[in-house]
Scaffold this motif. Structure first.
Motif, PDB file in Angstrom:
ATOM      1  N   ALA A 396     -20.411 -23.504 -46.072  1.00 20.13           N
ATOM      2  CA  ALA A 396     -19.712 -23.102 -47.291  1.00 20.13           C
ATOM      3  C   ALA A 396     -19.653 -21.584 -47.437  1.00 20.13           C
ATOM      4  CB  ALA A 396     -20.406 -23.714 -48.508  1.00 20.13           C
ATOM      5  N   ARG A 397     -20.699 -20.903 -46.983  1.00 13.66           N
ATOM      6  CA  ARG A 397     -20.756 -19.449 -47.127  1.00 13.66           C
ATOM      7  C   ARG A 397     -20.112 -18.698 -45.973  1.00 13.66           C
ATOM      8  NH1 ARG A 397     -27.048 -18.595 -49.175  1.00 13.66           N
ATOM      9  NH2 ARG A 397     -26.765 -19.466 -51.276  1.00 13.66           N
ATOM     10  N   LEU A 398     -19.712 -19.419 -44.939  1.00  9.75           N
ATOM     11  CA  LEU A 398     -19.191 -18.778 -43.734  1.00  9.75           C
ATOM     12  C   LEU A 398     -17.801 -18.215 -43.991  1.00  9.75           C
ATOM     13  CD1 LEU A 398     -20.039 -18.350 -40.755  1.00  9.75           C
ATOM     14  CD2 LEU A 398     -18.758 -20.427 -40.207  1.00  9.75           C
ATOM     15  N   ASP A 399     -17.622 -16.959 -43.664  1.00 12.06           N
ATOM     16  CA  ASP A 399     -16.330 -16.293 -43.819  1.00 12.06           C
ATOM     17  C   ASP A 399     -15.637 -16.282 -42.468  1.00 12.06           C
ATOM     18  OD1 ASP A 399     -14.183 -14.887 -44.733  1.00 12.06           O
ATOM     19  OD2 ASP A 399     -15.192 -12.933 -44.735  1.00 12.06           O
ATOM     20  N   VAL A 400     -14.604 -17.087 -42.331  1.00 15.81           N
ATOM     21  CA  VAL A 400     -13.909 -17.230 -41.054  1.00 15.81           C
ATOM     22  C   VAL A 400     -12.484 -16.754 -41.197  1.00 15.81           C
ATOM     23  CG1 VAL A 400     -13.179 -18.835 -39.261  1.00 15.81           C
ATOM     24  CG2 VAL A 400     -15.340 -19.201 -40.447  1.00 15.81           C
ATOM     25  N   PRO A 401     -12.069 -15.760 -40.417  1.00 17.16           N
ATOM     26  CA  PRO A 401     -10.672 -15.324 -40.469  1.00 17.16           C
ATOM     27  C   PRO A 401      -9.752 -16.392 -39.923  1.00 17.16           C
ATOM     28  CG  PRO A 401     -11.802 -14.242 -38.656  1.00 17.16           C
ATOM     29  CD  PRO A 401     -12.852 -14.990 -39.424  1.00 17.16           C
ATOM     30  N   ALA A 402      -8.560 -16.506 -40.425  1.00 13.45           N
ATOM     31  CA  ALA A 402      -7.578 -17.466 -39.928  1.00 13.45           C
ATOM     32  C   ALA A 402      -6.878 -16.875 -38.705  1.00 13.45           C
ATOM     33  CB  ALA A 402      -6.559 -17.783 -41.012  1.00 13.45           C
ATOM     34  N   PRO A 403      -6.574 -17.691 -37.702  1.00 16.18           N
ATOM     35  CA  PRO A 403      -6.934 -19.095 -37.565  1.00 16.18           C
ATOM     36  C   PRO A 403      -8.377 -19.273 -37.148  1.00 16.18           C
ATOM     37  CG  PRO A 403      -5.807 -18.384 -35.590  1.00 16.18           C
ATOM     38  CD  PRO A 403      -5.805 -17.205 -36.530  1.00 16.18           C
ATOM     39  N   ALA A 404      -8.848 -20.529 -37.199  1.00 15.72           N
ATOM     40  CA  ALA A 404     -10.233 -20.835 -36.838  1.00 15.72           C
ATOM     41  C   ALA A 404     -10.464 -20.529 -35.370  1.00 15.72           C
ATOM     42  CB  ALA A 404     -10.554 -22.305 -37.122  1.00 15.72           C
ATOM     43  N   ALA A 405     -11.749 -20.329 -35.044  1.00 18.43           N
ATOM     44  CA  ALA A 405     -12.122 -20.079 -33.644  1.00 18.43           C
ATOM     45  C   ALA A 405     -11.634 -21.211 -32.768  1.00 18.43           C
ATOM     46  CB  ALA A 405     -13.638 -19.932 -33.543  1.00 18.43           C
ATOM     47  N   SER A 406     -11.267 -20.880 -31.545  1.00 15.63           N
ATOM     48  CA  SER A 406     -10.604 -21.871 -30.693  1.00 15.63           C
ATOM     49  C   SER A 406     -11.533 -22.747 -29.891  1.00 15.63           C
ATOM     50  CB  SER A 406      -9.674 -21.144 -29.724  1.00 15.63           C
ATOM     51  OG  SER A 406     -10.398 -20.251 -28.916  1.00 15.63           O
TER      52      SER A 406
END
Length: 415
Positions: A396-406
């Protein structure tokens, strides 16, 4: 069906065959042994499980990430290292067995003698996975299953743990021979000097498998060693009860392992963090419900059927089924939380594994001190629940830039 689809089916069936072998070995050993004899067998089998996991982490997981024209060389090196390392560890176990008195000592001596056979046979699975030939692994593991079950069924009731360990280990020979024959066209052609050069990276600092060993040690090995410690410092009957209860949940391990194996490529195609989390949350919920239902079914079994499964160990193991069922229910949620992190940010899992696996060990030992074997089982369940909650909180706290890791194949370098 496409070639990729057939490969996925073969991989799932191979995992099922391997898991069925482990389940049936324990069930048959429980039926053939007294409660004390099964406790001795369980201590040896827990030791084997830890060594198997270490070899899988150090050799297997790094091997399946190999690509390109050097796959044959990588498989050759992996098997050579496994053979040498297992022979060395087997010699140590044999010495330990000679020092330990009575039936436990003879059982550990037997494990030392057969350890190279069983670890090499299991190591072939990762070679075939790296070579994208899961159907060959399935053929070898199906033969392993077909050999070990009749071999154990032929043993007399009341057979010693040492005899059962020897029969279990030697019955791996046909599958090992078949696997080596199927692998030979891909690995032939190297001389001794070249083989030594290929094995050398396994001995260097920074080898990829070292990261995976750390994760295994804190994530799985620590709890296995804690269970083994109960047999050393408390009572071997505690090991037999805990091992008997978890054996009955073996089918769920097939589902968990399949999720870890085939989940990342599917999740990598999801759109962003929200898409990944939606899929893993649904999968985690399904696994949790399956675990709870399976636990309820086992708990409702009549004692007569339970004794058909585990023999004299059923009485002690059945008392732990509520706790073990709860543990496997929350393990489904935790597995999918870690799977989510592995796809979105593979480096986020190690700290969780360290902290909450050690917490689980503490809860297991503390639970045993307060409430005996039942307390140890509930301690494991509570530790698994804490790890699952922490995993989803991290998601929930993870900040992931779009798009998600492949994916994960390119990420895990470094410790």
């Amino acid at each position: 069906m496409s070639r990729r689809g057939l490969g996925a089916v073969a991989s799932v069936l191979d995992q099922a065959a391997s898991s069925a072998t482990n389940i049936l070995v324990l069930v048959l050993a429980a039926r053939l042994s007294s409660a004390a004899g099964f406790a001795d067998f369980s201590m040896v089998y827990v030791t084997f499980t830890v060594l198997l996991g270490l070899n899988m982490a150090y050799v297997g997981q790094s091997l399946v990430l190999q690509k390109g024209a050097l796959l044959g060389s990588a498989c050759r090196a992996g098997l050579a290292f496994t053979g040498a390392a297992s022979a060395a560890v087997g010699a140590v176990l044999a010495l330990v067995g000679l020092v330990l008195p009575g039936a436990p000592g003879r059982a550990f001596l037997a494990l030392g003698l057969v350890l190279p056979l069983v670890l090499l046979q299991d190591g072939l699975r990762y070679c075939f996975s790296a070579l994208r030939a899961p159907q060959r692994a399935l053929a070898a593991d199906a033969l392993r299953l077909a050999c070990v079950v009749p071999a154990l069924l032929l043993q007399p009731e009341g057979a010693s743990a040492a005899r059962l360990v020897l029969v279990w280990g030697v019955s791996a020979l046909p599958a090992l021979a078949l696997g080596l024959w199927l692998l030979w066209p891909s690995v032939r052609g190297a001389g001794l000097a070249e083989l030594v050069r290929e094995v050398r990276p396994y001995l260097r600092r920074g080898h990829l498998g070292q990261r995976f060993v750390v994760e295994f040690a804190v994530g799985n090995g620590s709890s296995q060693l804690a269970v083994l410690g109960l047999g050393v410092f408390a009572t071997p009957l505690a090991v037999g009860a805990l091992r008997g209860a978890t054996t009955l949940f073996g089918p769920l391990n097939v589902l968990f392992n399949s999720a870890n194996s085939f989940g990342p490529p599917v999740l990598a195609r999801a759109r962003g963090k929200r898409g990944v989390v939606r899929l893993t949350a649904l999968l985690g919920g399904a696994l949790a419900v399956t675990g709870a239902v399976w636990g309820a079914v086992l708990y409702a079994l009549p004692d007569r059927l339970g004794r058909e499964l585990l023999g004299d160990s059923w009485t002690a193991a059945s008392a732990l089924l509520p706790a073990t069922g709860a543990q496997y229910a929350v393990m489904g949620l935790g597995t999918c939380a870690l799977l989510t992190l592995r796809v979105l940010n593979p480096k986020a899992t190690l700290s969780l594994q360290v902290v909450f696996s050690l917490l689980s060990v503490g809860l297991l030992l503390g639970g045993y001190a307060v409430w005996g074997v039942a307390g140890a089982a509930w301690g494991l369940a509570l530790g698994s629940a804490a790890k699952a909650a922490a995993g989803w909180l991290r998601v929930a706290r993870l900040d992931v830039p779009a798009p998600a890791a492949s994916g994960t194949a390119s990420e895990p370098a470094g410790v």
